[in-house]
Write an enzyme that holds these catalytic residues in place. Structure first.
Site, PDB file in Angstrom:
ATOM      1  N   SER A 111     -34.854  -7.342  13.712  1.00 63.78           N
ATOM      2  CA  SER A 111     -33.812  -7.835  14.617  1.00 63.78           C
ATOM      3  C   SER A 111     -34.441  -8.357  15.899  1.00 63.78           C
ATOM      4  CB  SER A 111     -32.885  -6.666  14.952  1.00 63.78           C
ATOM      5  OG  SER A 111     -32.086  -6.965  16.068  1.00 63.78           O
TER       6      SER A 111
ATOM      7  N   THR B 209     -33.516  -7.593  18.569  1.00 63.55           N
ATOM      8  CA  THR B 209     -33.475  -6.485  19.522  1.00 63.55           C
ATOM      9  C   THR B 209     -34.882  -5.936  19.802  1.00 63.55           C
ATOM     10  OG1 THR B 209     -32.260  -4.459  20.045  1.00 63.55           O
ATOM     11  CG2 THR B 209     -33.062  -4.636  17.810  1.00 63.55           C
TER      12      THR B 209
ATOM     13  N   TYR C  61     -31.087   2.645  17.356  1.00 67.61           N
ATOM     14  CA  TYR C  61     -31.044   1.668  16.260  1.00 67.61           C
ATOM     15  C   TYR C  61     -32.180   0.649  16.419  1.00 67.61           C
ATOM     16  CZ  TYR C  61     -29.959  -2.871  14.247  1.00 67.61           C
ATOM     17  OH  TYR C  61     -30.081  -4.085  13.621  1.00 67.61           O
TER      18      TYR C  61
ATOM     19  N   LYS D 167     -36.036  -0.296  14.295  1.00 62.25           N
ATOM     20  CA  LYS D 167     -36.583  -1.587  13.842  1.00 62.25           C
ATOM     21  C   LYS D 167     -38.032  -1.752  14.325  1.00 62.25           C
ATOM     22  CE  LYS D 167     -32.905  -2.986  11.696  1.00 62.25           C
ATOM     23  NZ  LYS D 167     -32.865  -2.948  10.232  1.00 62.25           N
TER      24      LYS D 167
ATOM     25  N   ASN E 133     -19.252  -6.105  17.619  1.00 66.57           N
ATOM     26  CA  ASN E 133     -19.850  -7.426  17.829  1.00 66.57           C
ATOM     27  C   ASN E 133     -18.789  -8.476  18.153  1.00 66.57           C
ATOM     28  OD1 ASN E 133     -21.875  -6.255  15.303  1.00 66.57           O
ATOM     29  ND2 ASN E 133     -22.723  -6.784  17.285  1.00 66.57           N
TER      30      ASN E 133
ATOM     31  N   ARG F 144     -21.446  -4.623  29.644  1.00 63.49           N
ATOM     32  CA  ARG F 144     -21.727  -3.564  28.671  1.00 63.49           C
ATOM     33  C   ARG F 144     -23.181  -3.122  28.868  1.00 63.49           C
ATOM     34  NH1 ARG F 144     -21.259  -5.082  22.310  1.00 63.49           N
ATOM     35  NH2 ARG F 144     -23.139  -6.292  22.794  1.00 63.49           N
TER      36      ARG F 144
ATOM     37  N   GLY G 205     -26.906  -2.277  28.427  1.00 65.55           N
ATOM     38  CA  GLY G 205     -27.940  -2.728  27.494  1.00 65.55           C
ATOM     39  C   GLY G 205     -27.905  -4.206  27.164  1.00 65.55           C
TER      40      GLY G 205
HETATM   41  P1  NAD Z   1     -24.303  -3.830   6.438  1.00 66.73           P
HETATM   42  O1  NAD Z   1     -23.975  -2.488   6.987  1.00 66.73           O
HETATM   43  O2  NAD Z   1     -23.178  -4.714   6.064  1.00 66.73           O
HETATM   44  O3  NAD Z   1     -25.285  -3.685   5.165  1.00 66.73           O
HETATM   45  C1  NAD Z   1     -26.205  -2.635   5.063  1.00 66.73           C
HETATM   46  C2  NAD Z   1     -25.987  -1.977   3.709  1.00 66.73           C
HETATM   47  O4  NAD Z   1     -26.933  -0.929   3.536  1.00 66.73           O
HETATM   48  C3  NAD Z   1     -24.597  -1.362   3.556  1.00 66.73           C
HETATM   49  O5  NAD Z   1     -23.995  -1.865   2.376  1.00 66.73           O
HETATM   50  C4  NAD Z   1     -24.855   0.141   3.444  1.00 66.73           C
HETATM   51  O6  NAD Z   1     -23.926   0.777   2.589  1.00 66.73           O
HETATM   52  C5  NAD Z   1     -26.274   0.165   2.911  1.00 66.73           C
HETATM   53  N1  NAD Z   1     -27.071   1.360   3.248  1.00 66.73           N
HETATM   54  C6  NAD Z   1     -27.321   1.914   4.457  1.00 66.73           C
HETATM   55  N2  NAD Z   1     -28.149   2.962   4.333  1.00 66.73           N
HETATM   56  C7  NAD Z   1     -28.451   3.080   3.001  1.00 66.73           C
HETATM   57  C8  NAD Z   1     -29.268   3.953   2.241  1.00 66.73           C
HETATM   58  N3  NAD Z   1     -29.941   4.954   2.808  1.00 66.73           N
HETATM   59  N4  NAD Z   1     -29.351   3.754   0.904  1.00 66.73           N
HETATM   60  C9  NAD Z   1     -28.664   2.769   0.296  1.00 66.73           C
HETATM   61  N5  NAD Z   1     -27.879   1.893   0.973  1.00 66.73           N
HETATM   62  C10 NAD Z   1     -27.774   2.048   2.310  1.00 66.73           C
HETATM   63  O7  NAD Z   1     -25.252  -4.549   7.501  1.00 66.73           O
HETATM   64  P2  NAD Z   1     -25.777  -6.048   7.551  1.00 66.73           P
HETATM   65  O8  NAD Z   1     -25.161  -6.684   8.736  1.00 66.73           O
HETATM   66  O9  NAD Z   1     -25.671  -6.691   6.242  1.00 66.73           O
HETATM   67  O10 NAD Z   1     -27.299  -5.784   7.917  1.00 66.73           O
HETATM   68  C11 NAD Z   1     -28.306  -5.714   6.939  1.00 66.73           C
HETATM   69  C12 NAD Z   1     -29.621  -5.368   7.616  1.00 66.73           C
HETATM   70  O11 NAD Z   1     -29.895  -6.353   8.619  1.00 66.73           O
HETATM   71  C13 NAD Z   1     -29.624  -4.019   8.321  1.00 66.73           C
HETATM   72  O12 NAD Z   1     -30.894  -3.420   8.159  1.00 66.73           O
HETATM   73  C14 NAD Z   1     -29.399  -4.387   9.775  1.00 66.73           C
HETATM   74  O13 NAD Z   1     -29.928  -3.444  10.661  1.00 66.73           O
HETATM   75  C15 NAD Z   1     -30.158  -5.714   9.851  1.00 66.73           C
HETATM   76  N6  NAD Z   1     -29.668  -6.563  10.953  1.00 66.73           N
HETATM   77  C16 NAD Z   1     -28.348  -6.890  11.019  1.00 66.73           C
HETATM   78  C17 NAD Z   1     -27.893  -7.682  12.074  1.00 66.73           C
HETATM   79  C18 NAD Z   1     -26.438  -8.046  12.186  1.00 66.73           C
HETATM   80  O14 NAD Z   1     -26.015  -8.490  13.250  1.00 66.73           O
HETATM   81  N7  NAD Z   1     -25.625  -7.927  11.161  1.00 66.73           N
HETATM   82  C19 NAD Z   1     -28.801  -8.132  13.053  1.00 66.73           C
HETATM   83  C20 NAD Z   1     -30.146  -7.788  12.933  1.00 66.73           C
HETATM   84  C21 NAD Z   1     -30.588  -7.005  11.866  1.00 66.73           C
HETATM   85  C1  UD1 Z   2     -25.805  -6.450  19.360  1.00 68.18           C
HETATM   86  C2  UD1 Z   2     -26.782  -5.332  19.625  1.00 68.18           C
HETATM   87  C3  UD1 Z   2     -28.062  -5.585  18.836  1.00 68.18           C
HETATM   88  C4  UD1 Z   2     -27.741  -5.742  17.351  1.00 68.18           C
HETATM   89  C5  UD1 Z   2     -26.712  -6.863  17.180  1.00 68.18           C
HETATM   90  C6  UD1 Z   2     -26.266  -6.995  15.755  1.00 68.18           C
HETATM   91  C7  UD1 Z   2     -26.284  -4.458  21.859  1.00 68.18           C
HETATM   92  C8  UD1 Z   2     -26.780  -4.345  23.272  1.00 68.18           C
HETATM   93  N1  UD1 Z   2     -27.047  -5.217  21.063  1.00 68.18           N
HETATM   94  O1  UD1 Z   2     -26.380  -7.657  19.815  1.00 68.18           O
HETATM   95  O2  UD1 Z   2     -28.932  -4.485  19.004  1.00 68.18           O
HETATM   96  O3  UD1 Z   2     -28.927  -6.080  16.628  1.00 68.18           O
HETATM   97  O4  UD1 Z   2     -25.551  -6.572  17.983  1.00 68.18           O
HETATM   98  O5  UD1 Z   2     -25.552  -5.890  15.336  1.00 68.18           O
HETATM   99  O6  UD1 Z   2     -25.270  -3.883  21.498  1.00 68.18           O
HETATM  100  N2  UD1 Z   2     -19.277  -9.320  23.738  1.00 68.18           N
HETATM  101  C9  UD1 Z   2     -18.089  -9.350  24.430  1.00 68.18           C
HETATM  102  N3  UD1 Z   2     -17.024  -8.694  23.919  1.00 68.18           N
HETATM  103  C10 UD1 Z   2     -17.057  -8.003  22.734  1.00 68.18           C
HETATM  104  C11 UD1 Z   2     -18.279  -7.979  22.014  1.00 68.18           C
HETATM  105  C12 UD1 Z   2     -19.371  -8.639  22.541  1.00 68.18           C
HETATM  106  O7  UD1 Z   2     -18.012  -9.961  25.500  1.00 68.18           O
HETATM  107  O8  UD1 Z   2     -16.048  -7.417  22.334  1.00 68.18           O
HETATM  108  C13 UD1 Z   2     -20.441 -10.050  24.253  1.00 68.18           C
HETATM  109  C14 UD1 Z   2     -21.641  -9.148  24.512  1.00 68.18           C
HETATM  110  O9  UD1 Z   2     -21.615  -8.654  25.819  1.00 68.18           O
HETATM  111  C15 UD1 Z   2     -22.799 -10.120  24.256  1.00 68.18           C
HETATM  112  C16 UD1 Z   2     -22.252 -11.117  23.234  1.00 68.18           C
HETATM  113  O10 UD1 Z   2     -20.837 -10.971  23.262  1.00 68.18           O
HETATM  114  O11 UD1 Z   2     -23.053 -10.817  25.430  1.00 68.18           O
HETATM  115  C17 UD1 Z   2     -22.747 -10.835  21.822  1.00 68.18           C
HETATM  116  O12 UD1 Z   2     -22.508  -9.468  21.537  1.00 68.18           O
HETATM  117  P1  UD1 Z   2     -22.785  -8.821  20.111  1.00 68.18           P
HETATM  118  O13 UD1 Z   2     -22.078  -9.607  19.064  1.00 68.18           O
HETATM  119  O14 UD1 Z   2     -22.458  -7.361  20.213  1.00 68.18           O
HETATM  120  O15 UD1 Z   2     -24.333  -9.048  19.871  1.00 68.18           O
HETATM  121  P2  UD1 Z   2     -25.594  -8.617  20.755  1.00 68.18           P
HETATM  122  O16 UD1 Z   2     -25.181  -7.848  21.968  1.00 68.18           O
HETATM  123  O17 UD1 Z   2     -26.435  -9.806  20.976  1.00 68.18           O
END
Ligand code: NAD
Ligand code: UD1
Length: 340
Positions: A124, A126, A150, A154, A200, A294, A296
Site C-alpha cells: 500500500s 501507506t 495496519y 505492510k 473510505n 481525521r 493520520g
Molecule cells: P478485502 O477485505 O475486500 O479482501 C481481502 C480478502 O482477504 C477478504 O475476502 C477476506 O475474507 C480475506 N482474508 C483476510 N484474512 C484472511 C486469512 N487469514 N485467510 C484467508 N482469507 C483472508 O480487501 P481488498 O480491498 O480487496 O484488499 C486486498 C488486499 O489489498 C489487502 O491485503 C489490503 O490490505 C490491500 N490493499 C487494499 C487497499 C484498498 O484500498 N482496498 C489499498 C492498499 C492495499
Molecule cells: C486510507 C488509509 C490507508 C489505506 C487506504 C485504503 C488512513 C489515514 N489511511 O487511505 O492506510 O491503505 O485507506 O484502505 O485512514 N475522506 C473524507 N470523508 C470520508 C472518508 C474520507 O473526507 O468519509 C477523505 C480523507 O480525509 C482523505 C480522502 O477522503 O483525505 C481519502 O480517504 P480514504 O478513502 O479513507 O483513503 P486514504 O485516507 O488515502
C-alpha cells in the site's frame, strides 16, 4: 499459469481473478470469508464463464495450505488476504499482526516446501508515510512504522519478503503498492462491499447517493492544497487488476527477483473534486458537511508510476469519471452489496 489467489473473494481479488482468467490463467481462490461472501466467487465464475476452484480456508492454517498446494500444484501466488481497516487495527493490533504477518509467514513457508517461487504481494502507498513529498517513487526512504498497525503490517511484510529474497536467489516477489482503489467491474456484478459504516471516501459517497447515509463528512478543508481538502491518487480497480496480470508476466520470463511497483494513475484529486465527479456521474447533488481533520491523514499523496510503465508495460487507462460511473452502477444494482 496456475495461480493461488489468497483473499480472492475480496474487492481487489475478485476483479483480479476476472482479468487473470480472461488472460488464460487458472485461478485457485483461498479465502476464509472473514470480509467477503461466497456469492462473490459465484460472480467471478459467472463473469468469466470459467471453473474456479474455491477453498474456504484461513491462510494462517499451514496444514490446510499444504493440502491445497499438494492438490493444486500452483506456479505462483497472489497474496491479497489480509485485514485492512485502519481504525480497527488501532483497536486490535494483535489481531492485525497475527493475521497479516501470520498468513504471509505460513504462505511463504508452504511455498518453500512445495517449490513455488513466485509471489505478488498487496502492499500500500501507506508504507511511504510522510517522509517524502509526492510524486512518490519506489526508491523513497520508508519510515520505521506507518500511521497505524495496519500500515505497519505492510511495511513489515515488505521487509520479510525482501529478506527472504536476499536469502533465496531464485525467489521472485513483486510488491505492488496500491494508491486508492475505486470503481467496479463494468458489468455491475462485482464491486466493493464494505462491512458497516465505510471508512473510505468513495464507498461513503456511494452510500450517500443511494440514501443509506445522510451526507458526506469532509474531513478538513484547511490543508495546504488548492481547495483545502486532501489530495489522493484514485485508481480504477480494473486498472489495478491489470497491474497484477502484468506483474505475473514477469514470472513467465527468467527470474525477476524482488521488484517493487507503485500502482496509481500519477494524478491526484481533492476530496471536493471527487465529490463533484460523483455528483456529475449520479446526476444529483450529494449533500456534505465540512468536519475537522481525521487523525493520520496526509495533505497530499500521489504516485510516480513511471517504473511500472517502463518495466511492466502497464499504465492506468481509466478516468475518474469511469471510476464514478462504474462504482455507481455497482452500488445501484446492489444497494446491499452482496447481501447477507
Ligand atoms: P478485502 O477485505 O475486500 O479482501 C481481502 C480478502 O482477504 C477478504 O475476502 C477476506 O475474507 C480475506 N482474508 C483476510 N484474512 C484472511 C486469512 N487469514 N485467510 C484467508 N482469507 C483472508 O480487501 P481488498 O480491498 O480487496 O484488499 C486486498 C488486499 O489489498 C489487502 O491485503 C489490503 O490490505 C490491500 N490493499 C487494499 C487497499 C484498498 O484500498 N482496498 C489499498 C492498499 C492495499
Ligand atoms: C486510507 C488509509 C490507508 C489505506 C487506504 C485504503 C488512513 C489515514 N489511511 O487511505 O492506510 O491503505 O485507506 O484502505 O485512514 N475522506 C473524507 N470523508 C470520508 C472518508 C474520507 O473526507 O468519509 C477523505 C480523507 O480525509 C482523505 C480522502 O477522503 O483525505 C481519502 O480517504 P480514504 O478513502 O479513507 O483513503 P486514504 O485516507 O488515502
Amino acid at each position: 499459469m496456475k495461480i493461488v489467489v489468497t483473499g480472492g473473494a475480496g474487492y481487489i481479488g475478485t476483479h483480479t481473478c476476472i482479468v487473470l482468467l480472461e488472460q488464460g490463467h487458472e485461478v485457485v481462490i483461498v479465502d476464509n470469508l472473514c470480509n467477503s461472501k461466497p456469492v462473490a466467487v459465484e460472480r467471478v465464475r459467472e463473469l468469466s464463464g470459467k471453473d474456479v476452484a474455491f477453498y474456504e480456508k484461513d491462510v494462517c492454517d499451514g496444514e490446510a495450505m499444504r493440502e491445497i498446494f499438494r492438490k493444486e500444484k500452483p506456479d505462483a501466488v497472489i497474496h491479497f488476504a489480509g485485514l485492512k481497516a485502519v481504525g480497527e487495527s488501532v483497536e486490535q493490533p494483535l489481531r492485525y499482526y497475527e493475521n497479516n504477518l501470520g498468513s504471509t509467514l505460513t504462505l511463504v513457508r508452504v511455498m518453500e516446501e512445495f517449490g513455488v517461487k513466485n509471489i505478488v504481494f498487496s502492499s500500500s502507498a501507506t508504507v511511504y508515510g510522510d517522509v517524502e513529498n509526492p510524486p512518490l517513487r519506489e526508491d523513497a526512504a520508508l519510515p520505521n512504522h506507518a500511521a497505524c498497525p495496519y500500515g505497519t503490517t505492510k511495511l513489515m511484510i515488505e521487509q520479510i519478503l525482501k529478506d527472504y529474497a536476499v536469502a533465496h536467489e531464485d525467489f521472485n516477489a513483486v510488491l505492488l503498492r496500491y494508491f486508492n482503489p475505486v470503481g467496479a467491474h463494468e458489468s455491475g456484478r462485482i464491486g466493493e462491499d464494505p462491512a458497516g459504516i465505510p471508512n473510505n471516501l468513495a464507498p461513503y459517497i456511494m452510500q450517500t447517493v443511494v440514501g443509506k447515509r445522510d451526507k458526506l463528512h469532509v474531513f478538513g478543508n484547511d490543508y495546504p492544497t488548492p481547495d483545502g481538502t486532501c489530495i489522493r491518487d484514485y485508481i480504477h480497480v480494473v486498472d489495478l487488476a491489470e497491474g497484477h496480470a502484468a506483474a505475473v508476466k514477469l514470472f513467465e520470463k527468467d527470474g525477476c527477483g524482488l521488484r517493487i511497483y507503485n500502482l496509481g494513475t500519477g494524478k491526484g484529486y481533492s476530496v471536493m473534486e471527487v465529490l463533484k465527479a460523483f455528483s456529475e456521474a449520479a446526476g444529483q447533488e450529494i449533500p456534505y458537511v465540512i468536519d475537522g481533520r481525521r487523525d493520520g491523514d496526509l495533505p497530499e499523496s500521489y504516485a510516480d508510476c513511471s517504473k511500472a510503465k517502463e518495466e511492466l508495460g502497464w499504465v492506468a487507462k481509466k478516468s475518474l469519471q469511469d471510476m464514478c460511473v462504474d462504482s455507481l452502477r455497482w452500488q445501484r444494482q446492489n444497494p446491499d452489496g452482496f447481501g447477507e
